[in-house]
Structure formats: C-alpha cells, structure tokens
Design an enzyme around this catalytic site. Structure first.
Site, PDB file in Angstrom:
ATOM      1  N   SER A  10       0.863  -1.190   0.000  1.00  0.00           N
ATOM      2  CA  SER A  10       0.000   0.000   0.000  1.00  0.00           C
ATOM      3  C   SER A  10       0.892   1.230   0.000  1.00  0.00           C
ATOM      4  O   SER A  10       1.654   1.449   0.951  1.00  0.00           O
ATOM      5  CB  SER A  10      -0.884   0.018   1.244  1.00  0.00           C
ATOM      6  N   HIS A  35      -0.977  -1.369  -4.392  1.00  0.00           N
ATOM      7  CA  HIS A  35      -2.272  -1.079  -3.773  1.00  0.00           C
ATOM      8  C   HIS A  35      -2.380   0.421  -3.528  1.00  0.00           C
ATOM      9  O   HIS A  35      -1.554   1.009  -2.820  1.00  0.00           O
ATOM     10  CB  HIS A  35      -2.385  -1.857  -2.461  1.00  0.00           C
ATOM     11  N   ASP A  37      -4.639   3.443  -2.190  1.00  0.00           N
ATOM     12  CA  ASP A  37      -5.752   3.765  -1.305  1.00  0.00           C
ATOM     13  C   ASP A  37      -6.265   5.165  -1.599  1.00  0.00           C
ATOM     14  O   ASP A  37      -5.573   6.154  -1.354  1.00  0.00           O
ATOM     15  CB  ASP A  37      -5.286   3.685   0.156  1.00  0.00           C
ATOM     16  N   MET A  39      -8.961   7.963  -0.743  1.00  0.00           N
ATOM     17  CA  MET A  39      -9.852   8.366   0.360  1.00  0.00           C
ATOM     18  C   MET A  39     -10.343   9.787   0.123  1.00  0.00           C
ATOM     19  O   MET A  39      -9.584  10.633  -0.362  1.00  0.00           O
ATOM     20  CB  MET A  39      -9.088   8.303   1.686  1.00  0.00           C
ATOM     21  N   HIS A  68      -8.092   0.835  -4.485  1.00  0.00           N
ATOM     22  CA  HIS A  68      -9.058   0.618  -3.410  1.00  0.00           C
ATOM     23  C   HIS A  68      -9.760   1.944  -3.139  1.00  0.00           C
ATOM     24  O   HIS A  68      -9.175   2.849  -2.537  1.00  0.00           O
ATOM     25  CB  HIS A  68      -8.300   0.107  -2.175  1.00  0.00           C
ATOM     26  N   MET A  70     -12.113   4.306  -1.315  1.00  0.00           N
ATOM     27  CA  MET A  70     -12.841   4.565  -0.064  1.00  0.00           C
ATOM     28  C   MET A  70     -13.468   5.940  -0.228  1.00  0.00           C
ATOM     29  O   MET A  70     -13.091   6.916   0.447  1.00  0.00           O
ATOM     30  CB  MET A  70     -11.868   4.499   1.126  1.00  0.00           C
ATOM     31  N   MET A 139     -11.335  -6.159   4.870  1.00  0.00           N
ATOM     32  CA  MET A 139     -10.659  -5.134   5.666  1.00  0.00           C
ATOM     33  C   MET A 139     -10.389  -5.692   7.061  1.00  0.00           C
ATOM     34  O   MET A 139     -11.333  -5.997   7.798  1.00  0.00           O
ATOM     35  CB  MET A 139     -11.542  -3.879   5.796  1.00  0.00           C
ATOM     36  N   ASP A 177      -6.503  -6.672   3.948  1.00  0.00           N
ATOM     37  CA  ASP A 177      -5.939  -5.313   3.953  1.00  0.00           C
ATOM     38  C   ASP A 177      -6.035  -4.716   5.354  1.00  0.00           C
ATOM     39  O   ASP A 177      -7.130  -4.486   5.866  1.00  0.00           O
ATOM     40  CB  ASP A 177      -6.743  -4.467   2.954  1.00  0.00           C
ATOM     41  N   GLY A 178      -4.851  -4.456   5.947  1.00  0.00           N
ATOM     42  CA  GLY A 178      -4.804  -3.751   7.219  1.00  0.00           C
ATOM     43  C   GLY A 178      -4.077  -4.535   8.292  1.00  0.00           C
ATOM     44  O   GLY A 178      -4.454  -5.663   8.613  1.00  0.00           O
ATOM     45  N   GLY A 199       1.271  -2.084   3.920  1.00  0.00           N
ATOM     46  CA  GLY A 199       1.846  -0.759   3.797  1.00  0.00           C
ATOM     47  C   GLY A 199       3.039  -0.603   4.708  1.00  0.00           C
ATOM     48  O   GLY A 199       4.198  -0.679   4.283  1.00  0.00           O
TER      49      GLY A 199
HETATM   50  C1  DX5 Z   1      -6.629   1.413   5.218  1.00  0.00           C
HETATM   51  C2  DX5 Z   1      -6.038   1.025   3.893  1.00  0.00           C
HETATM   52  C3  DX5 Z   1      -4.902   0.094   3.942  1.00  0.00           C
HETATM   53  C4  DX5 Z   1      -3.705   0.592   4.686  1.00  0.00           C
HETATM   54  C5  DX5 Z   1      -2.882  -0.586   5.090  1.00  0.00           C
HETATM   55  O1  DX5 Z   1      -7.794   2.129   5.009  1.00  0.00           O
HETATM   56  O2  DX5 Z   1      -7.041   0.437   3.060  1.00  0.00           O
HETATM   57  O3  DX5 Z   1      -4.532  -0.306   2.618  1.00  0.00           O
HETATM   58  O4  DX5 Z   1      -2.937   1.480   3.961  1.00  0.00           O
HETATM   59  O5  DX5 Z   1      -1.827  -0.121   5.854  1.00  0.00           O
HETATM   60  P1  DX5 Z   1      -0.994  -1.029   6.871  1.00  0.00           P
HETATM   61  O6  DX5 Z   1      -0.441  -2.167   6.061  1.00  0.00           O
HETATM   62  O7  DX5 Z   1       0.023  -0.102   7.375  1.00  0.00           O
HETATM   63  O8  DX5 Z   1      -1.987  -1.519   7.892  1.00  0.00           O
HETATM   64 ZN    ZN Z   2      -6.472  -0.443   1.094  1.00  0.00          ZN
END
Ligand code: DX5
Ligand code: ZN
Length: 221
Positions: A10, A35, A37, A39, A68, A70, A139, A177-178, A199
């Site tokens: 990520s 990946h 993200d 937002m 992804h 959001m 998630m 993811d997460g 990430g």
């Molecule tokens: C959260 C994201 C993830 C996030 C993961 O909303 O969708 O992709 O960046 O980060 P880590 O791997 O640091 O939990």
């Molecule tokens: Zn994500």
C-alpha cells in the site's frame, strides 16, 4: 482454489515526496500489485490521492494497479481511474445504493472488479455479486489509516469467504488489507487469503529493505 500468494504494497506508507521512485522500488523488490488507497474525507476520515496521481505513477511500474476506493459516490469516478491505469477497482458496498450497478460499470470499463468488506460488514454482501467479482477485499482494520492493528475476528471471515470462492469454482482473489506484518501474514494465508496488502510492513526500513520485507510477508523465508 487459492492462487499463488501475491503481495500488494500500500503506497499510503511510502514517501509521498518520491512516490514514483517508491513504486518503482517496490516493483523491483517483488511486489505483484501496487495497492492504491483512495480516500475522500467523507466516506472515511482521511484524504489521499486521486486519478491524476494514479496516472502519473502508471509509467513507473508494470505491476497490477489495485485501486481501493474509499469514496462515496463511486460511480462518477470509475472511468477516470480506468483511464489513469487502474487494473482492478474495489469499492465498499456502503458507498452507494447500487453495488450491482457499480460492479457492472467497472466490468464494462474493461477491468477487474472487487468488493471491499469493512470489519463489521457480513459476507452476505457478496450474495448475488460473486459471479461477476474478480476480487474480494477483507478489511482487517477500519478503513481510513495505515498503521493500525490487525482485527483477529476477520480470520473467520476470510475462511468463510475462501469456502465461498472455492465453491464458486472461479478465480477470485481473496485480499486482506490492514495490519498485515510478519506475524499476521501467515495467519491470513492459513485462513485462505491469497493477496496480502501491506503498507507499513513493506516500506519499513527504506528501499534497501523492500525485497526482504516482501519476501518475509509472502512467507517461506
Ligand atoms: C486502510 C487502507 C490500507 C492501509 C494498510 O484504510 O485500506 O490499505 O494502507 O496499511 P498497513 O499495512 O500499514 O496496515
Ligand atoms: Zn487499502
């Protein structure tokens, strides 16, 4: 059946001042998917990047761009992300009233479609959609921020979805993811995940550590 394990760094945890170089570095270090993200400060309480950044990053990697979303609404932005170079677009069913239509729009744009399930979203959200889905994203944190802790209750959800995917007979990615790190990655894989977003765990230690980090998340080292 599960496909080979793929790692999706990520870029939320990358150095945003050097995003092109970072994407290039994780690709060379063995990333399968990038990946991304997205937002909007409305569906989730954070603001990140839009299609112009995806477009700028596209020449830096041949890896799959796993976008992804959001954001809410989703539909008005699909074509822009596809034009920018997305290979997969995932969205949250809570982001709009017509998840089936959104899946169709992504598929009609010629790329793969994924659905992202929040920690409290039941797996029934994929009912009547599974025949068209290419990816299901579990998630394992609440969406909005990197660096959160893995929510263990999601392992049972991953296992249940693995069963549903196997029963479907289709090649659907099961992505988690997460909070994925060297400890949680093996648990997610054991439960049936085959794409791991990471990430913090990928980007820790800077570029010289990326190949080792990715190999360790993938397992077997
Ligand atoms: C959260 C994201 C993830 C996030 C993961 O909303 O969708 O992709 O960046 O980060 P880590 O791997 O640091 O939990
Ligand atoms: Zn994500």
């Amino acid at each position: 059946m599960p496909q080979p394990i793929r790692i999706a760094p990520s870029i939320l945890a990358a150095d945003f001042a050097k995003l092109g170089e970072e994407v290039r570095a994780v690709t060379e270090a063995g990333a399968d998917y990038i990946h991304i993200d997205v937002m909007d400060g409305h569906f989730v309480p954070n603001l990140t990047i839009g299609p112009d950044v995806v477009k700028a990053l596209r020449p830096h990697s041949k890896a799959v761009f796993d976008v992804h979303l959001m954001i809410s609404p989703v539909d008005p932005y699909i074509d822009e992300f596809v034009a920018a170079g997305a290979n997969i677009i995932s969205f949250h069913p809570e982001a709009g009233a017509h998840a089936h239509r959104t899946v169709q729009m992504i598929k009609e744009a010629g790329i793969k479609a994924g659905i992202a399930l929040n920690p409290a979203t039941p797996i029934e959200a994929i009912d009547y959609l599974i025949d068209d889905l290419d990816l299901i994203l579990v998630m394992s944190v609440n969406p909005g921020f990197g660096g959160q802790s893995f929510i263990e209750s999601q392992l049972a959800k991953i296992a249940a979805l693995r069963q549903r995917i196997n029963d479907s007979g289709r090649d659907i990615d099961l992505e988690v993811d997460g909070g994925i790190n060297f400890d949680t990655a093996p648990k997610a894989i054991a439960a049936g995940a085959d794409v791991l977003v990471a990430g913090t765990a990928t980007f820790k230690g800077g570029p010289s550590a990326y190949a080792d980090n990715i190999a360790r998340i993938r397992g077997g080292t």
